[in-house]
Write a protein that holds these residues in place. Structure first.
Motif, PDB file in Angstrom:
ATOM      1  N   VAL A  27       2.138  -0.998   2.165  1.00 45.23           N
ATOM      2  CA  VAL A  27       0.989  -0.458   2.892  1.00 45.23           C
ATOM      3  C   VAL A  27      -0.189  -1.401   2.709  1.00 45.23           C
ATOM      4  O   VAL A  27      -0.601  -1.678   1.577  1.00 45.23           O
ATOM      5  CB  VAL A  27       0.622   0.955   2.400  1.00 45.23           C
ATOM      6  CG1 VAL A  27      -0.611   1.471   3.151  1.00 45.23           C
ATOM      7  CG2 VAL A  27       1.793   1.908   2.586  1.00 45.23           C
ATOM      8  N   LEU A  59      -8.273   4.186  -0.496  1.00 43.91           N
ATOM      9  CA  LEU A  59      -6.884   4.619  -0.603  1.00 43.91           C
ATOM     10  C   LEU A  59      -6.650   5.700   0.453  1.00 43.91           C
ATOM     11  O   LEU A  59      -6.821   6.895   0.185  1.00 43.91           O
ATOM     12  CB  LEU A  59      -6.572   5.175  -2.005  1.00 43.91           C
ATOM     13  CG  LEU A  59      -5.958   4.179  -2.988  1.00 43.91           C
ATOM     14  CD1 LEU A  59      -7.010   3.192  -3.446  1.00 43.91           C
ATOM     15  CD2 LEU A  59      -5.337   4.897  -4.161  1.00 43.91           C
ATOM     16  N   ALA A  80      -1.459   5.526   2.191  1.00 44.31           N
ATOM     17  CA  ALA A  80      -1.216   4.856   0.916  1.00 44.31           C
ATOM     18  C   ALA A  80      -0.882   5.858  -0.176  1.00 44.31           C
ATOM     19  O   ALA A  80       0.005   5.623  -1.008  1.00 44.31           O
ATOM     20  CB  ALA A  80      -2.434   4.023   0.526  1.00 44.31           C
ATOM     21  N   TRP A  81      -1.609   7.004  -0.188  1.00 40.52           N
ATOM     22  CA  TRP A  81      -1.300   8.038  -1.167  1.00 40.52           C
ATOM     23  C   TRP A  81       0.126   8.542  -0.998  1.00 40.52           C
ATOM     24  O   TRP A  81       0.866   8.722  -1.981  1.00 40.52           O
ATOM     25  CB  TRP A  81      -2.280   9.201  -1.030  1.00 40.52           C
ATOM     26  CG  TRP A  81      -3.640   8.939  -1.583  1.00 40.52           C
ATOM     27  CD1 TRP A  81      -4.779   8.692  -0.894  1.00 40.52           C
ATOM     28  CD2 TRP A  81      -3.991   8.894  -2.968  1.00 40.52           C
ATOM     29  NE1 TRP A  81      -5.834   8.486  -1.746  1.00 40.52           N
ATOM     30  CE2 TRP A  81      -5.377   8.607  -3.036  1.00 40.52           C
ATOM     31  CE3 TRP A  81      -3.285   9.061  -4.154  1.00 40.52           C
ATOM     32  CZ2 TRP A  81      -6.065   8.492  -4.224  1.00 40.52           C
ATOM     33  CZ3 TRP A  81      -3.965   8.951  -5.349  1.00 40.52           C
ATOM     34  CH2 TRP A  81      -5.337   8.665  -5.384  1.00 40.52           C
ATOM     35  N   ALA A 139      -4.049  -1.778   3.206  1.00 45.70           N
ATOM     36  CA  ALA A 139      -5.226  -0.921   3.388  1.00 45.70           C
ATOM     37  C   ALA A 139      -6.495  -1.746   3.333  1.00 45.70           C
ATOM     38  O   ALA A 139      -6.605  -2.684   2.536  1.00 45.70           O
ATOM     39  CB  ALA A 139      -5.267   0.155   2.297  1.00 45.70           C
ATOM     40  N   VAL A 170       0.414  -2.054  -7.085  1.00 51.27           N
ATOM     41  CA  VAL A 170      -0.875  -1.969  -6.408  1.00 51.27           C
ATOM     42  C   VAL A 170      -1.584  -3.306  -6.607  1.00 51.27           C
ATOM     43  O   VAL A 170      -1.952  -3.662  -7.727  1.00 51.27           O
ATOM     44  CB  VAL A 170      -1.741  -0.818  -6.955  1.00 51.27           C
ATOM     45  CG1 VAL A 170      -3.054  -0.737  -6.188  1.00 51.27           C
ATOM     46  CG2 VAL A 170      -0.993   0.505  -6.870  1.00 51.27           C
ATOM     47  N   LEU A 225      -4.507  -3.338  -1.451  1.00 49.61           N
ATOM     48  CA  LEU A 225      -5.819  -2.727  -1.252  1.00 49.61           C
ATOM     49  C   LEU A 225      -6.889  -3.774  -0.940  1.00 49.61           C
ATOM     50  O   LEU A 225      -6.739  -4.957  -1.266  1.00 49.61           O
ATOM     51  CB  LEU A 225      -6.219  -1.939  -2.501  1.00 49.61           C
ATOM     52  CG  LEU A 225      -5.267  -0.817  -2.951  1.00 49.61           C
ATOM     53  CD1 LEU A 225      -5.873  -0.054  -4.115  1.00 49.61           C
ATOM     54  CD2 LEU A 225      -4.933   0.124  -1.804  1.00 49.61           C
ATOM     55  N   ALA A 265       2.599   5.990  -2.273  1.00 48.91           N
ATOM     56  CA  ALA A 265       2.634   5.938  -3.735  1.00 48.91           C
ATOM     57  C   ALA A 265       3.377   7.135  -4.311  1.00 48.91           C
ATOM     58  O   ALA A 265       4.202   6.995  -5.226  1.00 48.91           O
ATOM     59  CB  ALA A 265       1.212   5.876  -4.286  1.00 48.91           C
ATOM     60  N   THR A 275       4.636  -0.858  -2.372  1.00 52.84           N
ATOM     61  CA  THR A 275       3.561  -1.787  -2.732  1.00 52.84           C
ATOM     62  C   THR A 275       2.338  -1.452  -1.891  1.00 52.84           C
ATOM     63  O   THR A 275       2.441  -1.315  -0.662  1.00 52.84           O
ATOM     64  CB  THR A 275       3.981  -3.245  -2.493  1.00 52.84           C
ATOM     65  OG1 THR A 275       5.042  -3.583  -3.401  1.00 52.84           O
ATOM     66  CG2 THR A 275       2.818  -4.195  -2.728  1.00 52.84           C
ATOM     67  N   LEU A 276       1.203  -1.310  -2.555  1.00 50.85           N
ATOM     68  CA  LEU A 276      -0.063  -1.057  -1.876  1.00 50.85           C
ATOM     69  C   LEU A 276      -0.928  -2.309  -1.981  1.00 50.85           C
ATOM     70  O   LEU A 276      -1.189  -2.794  -3.088  1.00 50.85           O
ATOM     71  CB  LEU A 276      -0.792   0.137  -2.497  1.00 50.85           C
ATOM     72  CG  LEU A 276       0.009   1.424  -2.715  1.00 50.85           C
ATOM     73  CD1 LEU A 276      -0.895   2.503  -3.319  1.00 50.85           C
ATOM     74  CD2 LEU A 276       0.640   1.903  -1.426  1.00 50.85           C
TER      75      LEU A 276
END
Length: 682
Positions: A545, A364, A368-369, A547, A383, A507, A372, A504-505
């Motif tokens: 994002v 993360l 991304a942090w 990641a 996520v 990961l 969020a 929206t992340l």
């Protein structure tokens, strides 16, 4: 007539019934003739279920024709009884099932088990009591507006051709977003309404029950209540058979459902449509493994119906059909796409590395942090993590090879916090010093992928005052509200948020891109787009994002996401596969089984000029009866057979003959055959 009674014995006008018997044996994949006793003459009509005597057993079958005389020279056995006078197997569905079986080198009986649900007597009696024997609702008026289709330059033209009773075929790239102007379920409902207003039927197939719910709601809003039926495998025997009979009897001509609805006997079919072509839920896991794309393509051709395949992404097989002119491309202009899409940011680029150093490459990263935190001030944040569970994948600490169970060679993971490594196939647990790497002999393990439950734990600690909700296997959420919340979901299980997600992340991007699959890049993009499309537009502050994508500047899938251009990626993949002679530009078939059995089967088969690749070791993705299970008695191998697409039918006939020959010889070792192998095998 007898000596005591000169009255002639009544004889049916068509005394012979041609019956498809469910023998389950490939070498008996043909029609058998039976005599029709006079007492069941009226009931034993084409399409009904019957019981017949076959090889000393009573078996199920379908009457497919009545004949004035038998082709068989000997004495015919009688049809034992008519199971139900309901003509459930229509000539159209029979022809479709035969075409599907031939396409996949399969057996007609296997396809009929998919096409016709099991009988439920109570459902038949209930519909008989209601008197539902024909079309009862009036033909609706044409839609007053084309709704979401106005955003697509070719949308109006497609609907006009459907309304005129023509048979256009289109691959539709849907716009992201959840507004009524960009809502894909509403677009499907409008297309179905157009077909119904032209006096024809519509069949809509979507991957799962949540998609069925969304399209069902839009059909109700557009058509009104009681104008369509749902057809899914999880309805239960009576509910499913009731819905199926309602369609068979012509009471309803609009169906929405999952893969189970693909053979629904819709009267006067005018439109077939399916959503998200790349979703593996549209691929039948039972022989002959038909894909919804192929079945509905055959249906559209046979019925002269319009065809529509929609999605946020574009699969390579669909792109091939677009480029060869079979399907027209329906998509919005670049300006409209950009106005509807969220802003996409890729973590770990050069700027981020300069700002955050090593933290920019964390699971993360800072970008991304920040996304969020900012998103939670305005609404829910999605996520997406590639895998469910806690630590679903482990690898050797020393050699980094995936950890495999020494007992069954299945994948290993940790089911929960404080748990021990466990095989996901056989359930064997391995405590400290209990596991030994099969490659290097090391005993220590490390996590390869972090699952949704572990991610929820980590984010719950990071944002202690924010509700955390999970959606995945076992508990899939359909919707969430507009209040700030963290929603942790696996691909395909993302709930729809009221008003869209603020951020929206995506990961662990590497986990999707590193899959040993020919479709890894296209599939990764499809899953990313599915989540990103639930996000608010960039003009409303929506941000995505990505990641965990290594060397993202060289990855076409990442570039396609940033540009929101799935067509470019699909076209690129198609061109590369054409150079390498890979599916779908060629037909690839797979033969799997013990080495000796596969070798003997191919030696006896008359395959002609077919390129053979292998035999190669075969490792099933999951244990199953067709591949011998997790602990097969003999190691499995696979042989790949490759021919030009123009030779597909010929190869299918030869492989069907191969299966029939092994069945006739009563070979005991299992050998499975699969046509149209679209992915990297093994």
């Amino acid at each position: 007539m007898t000596e005591d009674d000169p009255t002639p014995t009544p004889v049916p006008a068509l005394p012979v019934a041609a019956v498809v018997v469910d023998t389950g044996l490939p070498h008996l994949d043909r029609v058998f003739e039976y005599a029709v006793p006079v007492e069941i003459d009226d009931a034993a009509q084409p399409g009904v279920r019957v019981r017949v005597r076959f090889a000393g057993r009573d078996l199920d079958g379908f009457v497919v024709a009545r004949r004035p005389a038998a082709e068989h020279p000997g004495r015919l056995a009688d049809v034992r009884r008519v199971v139900s006078p309901e003509p459930v197997l229509t000539p159209e569905i029979l022809a479709l099932a035969r075409a599907v079986a031939d396409h996949g080198a399969g057996v007609l009986g296997d396809v009929l088990r998919l096409a016709v649900p099991k009988r439920h007597a109570a459902a038949e009696k209930a519909l008989d009591a209601k008197g539902l024997t024909g079309l009862t609702e009036p033909t609706p008026k044409p839609p007053e507006t084309t709704g979401p289709w106005e955003a697509y330059p070719a949308g109006d033209a497609f609907l006009r051709r459907v309304a005129a009773g023509e048979a256009p075929a289109a691959a539709w790239l849907a716009l992201p977003g959840q507004t009524p102007d960009h809502d894909w379920p509403r677009a499907l409902a409008v297309a179905a309404h157009t077909a119904l207003a032209a006096g024809r039927g519509a069949l809509l197939v979507v991957p799962d029950h949540r998609d069925v719910d969304r399209v069902d709601a839009e059909l109700t809003a557009v058509l009104g209540r009681g104008r369509h039926v749902r057809l899914t495998a999880d309805q239960g025997p009576q509910a499913r058979y009731t819905a199926w009979l309602t369609v068979r009897r012509g009471h309803m001509r609009c169906v929405v459902g999952t893969r189970a609805a693909v053979f629904a006997p819709v009267h006067e079919l005018g439109l077939v449509a399916w959503w998200d072509d790349g979703d593996d839920l549209l691929d039948e896991p039972r022989a002959p493994y038909p894909h919804v794309r192929d079945v509905l393509g055959l249906r559209a051709t046979q019925a002269g119906a319009a065809l529509l395949s929609g999605g946020f992404g574009r699969s390579v097989p669909l792109q091939q059909r677009v480029e060869d002119g079979t399907y027209a491309s329906v998509q919005a202009t670049l300006a409209v796409v950009r106005s509807a899409a969220p802003r996409v940011t890729v973590a770990g680029d050069d700027i981020e590395r300069e700002r955050g150093g090593a933290a920019a490459m964390a699971r993360l990263p800072p970008v991304a942090w920040r996304a969020a935190q900012a998103g939670l001030e305005r609404g829910p944040v999605l996520v997406q993590v590639p895998r469910r569970g806690y630590l679903p994948s482990l690898s050797c600490q020393h050699c980094r090879e995936p950890a495999r169970c020494p007992r069954c060679h299945g994948p290993m993971g940790v089911p929960g916090g404080g748990g021990v490594p466990t095989c996901r196939w056989c359930g064997t647990t391995y405590g400290p010093e209990g596991f030994t790497c099969l490659e290097c002999g090391n005993r220590s393990l490390r996590s390869s992928v972090v699952g949704s439950r572990r991610t929820a734990e980590e984010l719950g600690r990071a944002f202690p005052d924010v509700p955390v909700r999970t959606s995945g296997s076992g508990e899939v959420l359909a919707r969430v509200g507009s209040a700030p919340a963290l929603v942790i979901a696996t691909p395909g299980a993302e709930p729809v948020a009221e008003g869209g997600y603020a951020a929206t992340l995506l990961l662990d991007a590497w986990a999707l891109l590193d899959r040993s699959s020919l479709d890894a890049a296209v599939e990764a993009l499809r899953r990313w787009l599915g989540a990103a499309a639930l996000t608010r537009p960039a003009a409303d502050g929506g941000v995505v994002v990505l990641a965990g994508a290594p060397a993202h500047t060289t990855l076409p899938a990442v570039e396609a996401l940033v540009r929101w251009d799935p067509t470019w990626l699909a076209s690129r993949e198609l061109a590369e596969r054409a150079e390498l002679a890979l599916p779908p530009t060629v037909t690839m078939a797979q033969v799997v089984g013990p080495r000796a059995a596969v070798g003997a089967a191919l030696e006896l088969a008359d395959l002609g000029t077919v390129e053979r690749l292998g035999p190669l070791p075969f490792r099933p993705s999951r244990p199953g009866p067709e591949d011998g299970g997790a602990a097969a008695a003999a190691p499995l191998v696979q042989v790949l057979l490759r021919v030009p697409r123009t030779d597909h039918a010929r190869l299918a006939r030869h492989l069907a003959a191969l299966r029939a020959g092994r069945s006739a010889r009563k070979e005991t070792e299992p050998v499975s055959v699969r046509m149209d192998l679209a992915d990297e095998p093994g």
